[in-house]
Design a protein around this motif. Structure first.
Motif, PDB file in Angstrom:
ATOM      1  N   ILE A 171       4.942   0.678   3.497  1.00  0.00           N
ATOM      2  CA  ILE A 171       3.684   1.083   4.133  1.00  0.00           C
ATOM      3  C   ILE A 171       3.779   2.534   4.597  1.00  0.00           C
ATOM      4  CG2 ILE A 171       2.123   0.633   6.058  1.00  0.00           C
ATOM      5  CD1 ILE A 171       2.888  -2.324   5.862  1.00  0.00           C
ATOM      6  N   ALA A 172       4.926   2.909   5.162  1.00  0.00           N
ATOM      7  CA  ALA A 172       5.127   4.303   5.572  1.00  0.00           C
ATOM      8  C   ALA A 172       5.037   5.238   4.374  1.00  0.00           C
ATOM      9  CB  ALA A 172       6.478   4.453   6.265  1.00  0.00           C
ATOM     10  N   ALA A 173       5.541   4.799   3.227  1.00  0.00           N
ATOM     11  CA  ALA A 173       5.464   5.623   2.018  1.00  0.00           C
ATOM     12  C   ALA A 173       4.015   5.858   1.609  1.00  0.00           C
ATOM     13  CB  ALA A 173       6.236   4.956   0.878  1.00  0.00           C
ATOM     14  N   GLY A 174       3.161   4.856   1.806  1.00  0.00           N
ATOM     15  CA  GLY A 174       1.752   5.024   1.486  1.00  0.00           C
ATOM     16  C   GLY A 174       1.086   6.049   2.389  1.00  0.00           C
ATOM     17  N   TYR A 175       1.412   6.018   3.685  1.00  0.00           N
ATOM     18  CA  TYR A 175       0.874   7.034   4.593  1.00  0.00           C
ATOM     19  C   TYR A 175       1.359   8.419   4.183  1.00  0.00           C
ATOM     20  CZ  TYR A 175      -0.867   3.458   7.783  1.00  0.00           C
ATOM     21  OH  TYR A 175      -1.554   2.406   8.332  1.00  0.00           O
ATOM     22  N   ALA A 176       2.635   8.523   3.851  1.00  0.00           N
ATOM     23  CA  ALA A 176       3.177   9.816   3.433  1.00  0.00           C
ATOM     24  C   ALA A 176       2.500  10.302   2.155  1.00  0.00           C
ATOM     25  CB  ALA A 176       4.687   9.696   3.229  1.00  0.00           C
ATOM     26  N   GLU A 177       2.235   9.378   1.232  1.00  0.00           N
ATOM     27  CA  GLU A 177       1.525   9.733   0.002  1.00  0.00           C
ATOM     28  C   GLU A 177       0.158  10.327   0.329  1.00  0.00           C
ATOM     29  OE1 GLU A 177       1.922  10.255  -3.161  1.00  0.00           O
ATOM     30  OE2 GLU A 177       1.234   8.555  -4.367  1.00  0.00           O
ATOM     31  N   MET A 178      -0.545   9.764   1.303  1.00  0.00           N
ATOM     32  CA  MET A 178      -1.853  10.286   1.677  1.00  0.00           C
ATOM     33  C   MET A 178      -1.741  11.666   2.338  1.00  0.00           C
ATOM     34  SD  MET A 178      -4.135   8.242   0.538  1.00  0.00           S
ATOM     35  CE  MET A 178      -5.604   8.851   1.388  1.00  0.00           C
ATOM     36  N   LEU A 179      -0.685  11.920   3.092  1.00  0.00           N
ATOM     37  CA  LEU A 179      -0.489  13.248   3.671  1.00  0.00           C
ATOM     38  C   LEU A 179      -0.385  14.303   2.571  1.00  0.00           C
ATOM     39  CD1 LEU A 179       2.108  12.580   6.521  1.00  0.00           C
ATOM     40  CD2 LEU A 179      -0.249  13.327   6.798  1.00  0.00           C
ATOM     41  N   PRO A 229       0.843  -1.197   0.000  1.00  0.00           N
ATOM     42  CA  PRO A 229       0.000   0.000   0.000  1.00  0.00           C
ATOM     43  C   PRO A 229       0.878   1.247   0.000  1.00  0.00           C
ATOM     44  CG  PRO A 229       0.147  -0.840   2.222  1.00  0.00           C
ATOM     45  CD  PRO A 229       0.963  -1.769   1.355  1.00  0.00           C
ATOM     46  N   SER A 230       1.677   1.392  -1.045  1.00  0.00           N
ATOM     47  CA  SER A 230       2.728   2.405  -1.067  1.00  0.00           C
ATOM     48  C   SER A 230       2.426   3.590  -1.963  1.00  0.00           C
ATOM     49  CB  SER A 230       4.044   1.760  -1.523  1.00  0.00           C
ATOM     50  OG  SER A 230       3.872   1.130  -2.780  1.00  0.00           O
ATOM     51  N   MET A 231       1.394   3.507  -2.815  1.00  0.00           N
ATOM     52  CA  MET A 231       1.115   4.604  -3.744  1.00  0.00           C
ATOM     53  C   MET A 231      -0.333   4.507  -4.201  1.00  0.00           C
ATOM     54  SD  MET A 231       1.103   3.452  -7.222  1.00  0.00           S
ATOM     55  CE  MET A 231       1.007   1.764  -7.820  1.00  0.00           C
ATOM     56  N   ASP A 232      -0.813   5.574  -4.844  1.00  0.00           N
ATOM     57  CA  ASP A 232      -2.229   5.651  -5.213  1.00  0.00           C
ATOM     58  C   ASP A 232      -2.472   5.434  -6.702  1.00  0.00           C
ATOM     59  OD1 ASP A 232      -1.363   8.006  -6.407  1.00  0.00           O
ATOM     60  OD2 ASP A 232      -2.153   9.293  -4.836  1.00  0.00           O
ATOM     61  N   GLY A 233      -1.461   4.970  -7.443  1.00  0.00           N
ATOM     62  CA  GLY A 233      -1.585   4.899  -8.885  1.00  0.00           C
ATOM     63  C   GLY A 233      -2.004   3.559  -9.451  1.00  0.00           C
ATOM     64  N   TYR A 234      -2.520   2.648  -8.624  1.00  0.00           N
ATOM     65  CA  TYR A 234      -2.892   1.334  -9.161  1.00  0.00           C
ATOM     66  C   TYR A 234      -3.995   1.435 -10.213  1.00  0.00           C
ATOM     67  CZ  TYR A 234      -0.051  -0.938  -5.596  1.00  0.00           C
ATOM     68  OH  TYR A 234       1.011  -1.370  -4.839  1.00  0.00           O
ATOM     69  N   THR A 235      -4.860   2.437 -10.114  1.00  0.00           N
ATOM     70  CA  THR A 235      -5.958   2.584 -11.077  1.00  0.00           C
ATOM     71  C   THR A 235      -5.576   3.448 -12.271  1.00  0.00           C
ATOM     72  OG1 THR A 235      -6.817   4.576 -10.023  1.00  0.00           O
ATOM     73  CG2 THR A 235      -7.630   2.466  -9.193  1.00  0.00           C
ATOM     74  N   SER A 236      -4.361   3.941 -12.308  1.00  0.00           N
ATOM     75  CA  SER A 236      -3.993   5.021 -13.224  1.00  0.00           C
ATOM     76  C   SER A 236      -4.118   4.643 -14.697  1.00  0.00           C
ATOM     77  CB  SER A 236      -2.548   5.455 -12.949  1.00  0.00           C
ATOM     78  OG  SER A 236      -2.157   6.480 -13.825  1.00  0.00           O
ATOM     79  N   VAL A 269     -11.226  12.070  -2.205  1.00  0.00           N
ATOM     80  CA  VAL A 269      -9.873  12.166  -1.653  1.00  0.00           C
ATOM     81  C   VAL A 269      -9.915  12.594  -0.191  1.00  0.00           C
ATOM     82  CG1 VAL A 269      -7.646  13.333  -1.873  1.00  0.00           C
ATOM     83  CG2 VAL A 269      -8.897  12.635  -3.924  1.00  0.00           C
ATOM     84  N   THR A 270     -10.740  13.572   0.129  1.00  0.00           N
ATOM     85  CA  THR A 270     -10.835  14.043   1.521  1.00  0.00           C
ATOM     86  C   THR A 270     -11.315  12.941   2.445  1.00  0.00           C
ATOM     87  OG1 THR A 270     -11.315  16.292   0.762  1.00  0.00           O
ATOM     88  CG2 THR A 270     -11.882  15.757   3.033  1.00  0.00           C
ATOM     89  N   ASP A 271     -12.376  12.240   2.036  1.00  0.00           N
ATOM     90  CA  ASP A 271     -12.925  11.180   2.881  1.00  0.00           C
ATOM     91  C   ASP A 271     -11.991   9.976   2.951  1.00  0.00           C
ATOM     92  OD1 ASP A 271     -15.049  12.794   3.317  1.00  0.00           O
ATOM     93  OD2 ASP A 271     -16.520  11.597   2.232  1.00  0.00           O
ATOM     94  N   ALA A 272     -11.168   9.781   1.916  1.00  0.00           N
ATOM     95  CA  ALA A 272     -10.196   8.694   1.954  1.00  0.00           C
ATOM     96  C   ALA A 272      -9.064   8.995   2.920  1.00  0.00           C
ATOM     97  CB  ALA A 272      -9.631   8.451   0.552  1.00  0.00           C
ATOM     98  N   ALA A 273      -8.671  10.260   2.997  1.00  0.00           N
ATOM     99  CA  ALA A 273      -7.531  10.627   3.839  1.00  0.00           C
ATOM    100  C   ALA A 273      -7.900  10.675   5.318  1.00  0.00           C
ATOM    101  CB  ALA A 273      -6.973  11.979   3.403  1.00  0.00           C
ATOM    102  N   ARG A 274      -9.150  11.050   5.623  1.00  0.00           N
ATOM    103  CA  ARG A 274      -9.528  11.311   7.019  1.00  0.00           C
ATOM    104  C   ARG A 274      -9.291  10.115   7.951  1.00  0.00           C
ATOM    105  NH1 ARG A 274     -14.258  13.080   6.073  1.00  0.00           N
ATOM    106  NH2 ARG A 274     -13.668  15.272   5.981  1.00  0.00           N
ATOM    107  N   PRO A 275      -9.803   8.911   7.645  1.00  0.00           N
ATOM    108  CA  PRO A 275      -9.593   7.803   8.597  1.00  0.00           C
ATOM    109  C   PRO A 275      -8.135   7.391   8.722  1.00  0.00           C
ATOM    110  CG  PRO A 275     -10.617   7.002   6.579  1.00  0.00           C
ATOM    111  CD  PRO A 275     -10.648   8.505   6.516  1.00  0.00           C
ATOM    112  N   ILE A 276      -7.353   7.598   7.684  1.00  0.00           N
ATOM    113  CA  ILE A 276      -5.937   7.232   7.739  1.00  0.00           C
ATOM    114  C   ILE A 276      -5.182   8.189   8.651  1.00  0.00           C
ATOM    115  CG2 ILE A 276      -3.836   7.035   6.348  1.00  0.00           C
ATOM    116  CD1 ILE A 276      -5.751   6.206   4.018  1.00  0.00           C
ATOM    117  N   LEU A 277      -5.524   9.466   8.564  1.00  0.00           N
ATOM    118  CA  LEU A 277      -4.862  10.445   9.423  1.00  0.00           C
ATOM    119  C   LEU A 277      -5.279  10.268  10.873  1.00  0.00           C
ATOM    120  CD1 LEU A 277      -5.208  13.600   7.145  1.00  0.00           C
ATOM    121  CD2 LEU A 277      -3.270  12.047   7.358  1.00  0.00           C
TER     122      LEU A 277
END
Length: 295
Positions: A193-201, A149-156, A229-237
């Motif tokens: 995994i940390a990279a994925g969290y940073a990507e969401m930040l 879960p390191s990046m958001d481009g799987y659907t790209s 995007v906003t609702d996706a980031a909220r629970p992770i943060l």
């Protein structure tokens, strides 16, 4: 996700609920999600073979590197074998880490066949970009098995390729299906995994950039994509402890980009700086930090 619920009639929607849908958005555009299947349940990798068999394909080409094949490629291959689908493999080296560049494409070119085979991409950013680029250029399709879960481009629908040390975005093919199995990606190295969290930040600054440009420059802005995007980031943060929640958030962000047709909902000035740092490191002969870390 009030807009999503209103457009789909689904309470508490998940990314899989948007697969194959067409949505008439308040922004005035009709958004399409061309992904046919988005599997996020444990054991989902076992559905790779049956999906391809239902499409009538008896031979496929699996692309991975040594680490990602060990993480999920062997399971994807077994799923295909059990479904009667023959798998041809190209396994790139795991060390040093491969890049989506001419060297990797050249290695893959040796395994191209006159009649393009459907592709299975097992990996994260690099493997996905290589597969989507090849699928687009050869007129075939690909499915992907995320291993981190390191990046958001799987659907790209674009591929970020390195050309002579410069990062260039090319038109590419979005995946026909995504098999995001938490039994696989939850075992990813901690730094990924940390990279994925940073990507969401980075979505916080990206959304701010987008809204600012909409006000100052009259740039197109989509409230549905911003909400996703906003609702996706909220629970992770609020609770950065679950790789499954992280992956679902990254997939939501990816769907927002896919529907809008650009990376604007998820990529702003922070990504421009991150790509510059990557290119500078390569120019200086250094291995760059991971994408999420740079963001």
């Amino acid at each position: 996700m009030r807009l999503v619920e209103g457009l789909t009639g689904i309470e508490e929607p998940r990314p899989a609920d948007l697969a194959g849908r067409t949505l008439d958005c308040p922004c005035g555009r009709r958004h399409q999600v061309p992904i046919e299947a988005l599997v996020t349940d444990p054991g989902g990798v076992q559905e790779v073979g049956p999906f391809l068999a239902r499409k009538g394909h008896r031979r496929v080409w699996l692309i991975a590197d040594e680490r990602t094949f060990a993480a999920g490629g062997s399971q994807a291959e077994a799923s295909c074998r059990e479904a009667g689908v023959v798998v041809k493999k190209t396994i790139l080296p795991g060390e040093p880490m491969p890049h989506a560049d001419k060297e990797a494409l050249g290695r893959l070119a040796f395994d191209l066949e006159p009649e393009a085979l459907p592709l299975i991409a097992v990996g994260s950013g690099t493997v996905s970009d290589l597969a989507r680029f090849l699928a687009y250029r050869t007129g075939t399709f690909f499915v992907t098995v995320p291993t981190a879960p390191s990046m958001d481009g799987y659907t790209s629908s674009v591929a970020a390729m390195l050309v002579d040390g410069v990062r260039i975005t090319f038109p590419a093919a979005p995946p026909r299906a995504i098999f995001a199995d938490p039994d696989i990606y939850s075992r990813a190295p901690r730094e990924l995994i940390a990279a994925g969290y940073a990507e969401m930040l980075g979505k916080l600054t990206a959304l701010a950039d987008w809204r600012l440009s909409a006000v100052l420059n009259g740039e197109y802005h989509c409230p549905l994509a911003e909400e996703l995007v906003t609702d996706a980031a909220r629970p992770i943060l609020e609770d950065p402890g679950s790789p499954a929640v992280l992956m679902e958030g990254l997939l939501w962000v990816g769907l927002a980009m896919l529907m809008v047709g650009t990376s604007r909902p998820a990529s702003g000035s922070e990504h421009h700086v991150a790509h510059y740092w990557e290119m500078r490191a390569l120019w200086e002969g250094r291995e760059p930090y991971g994408h999420g870390e740079r963001v």
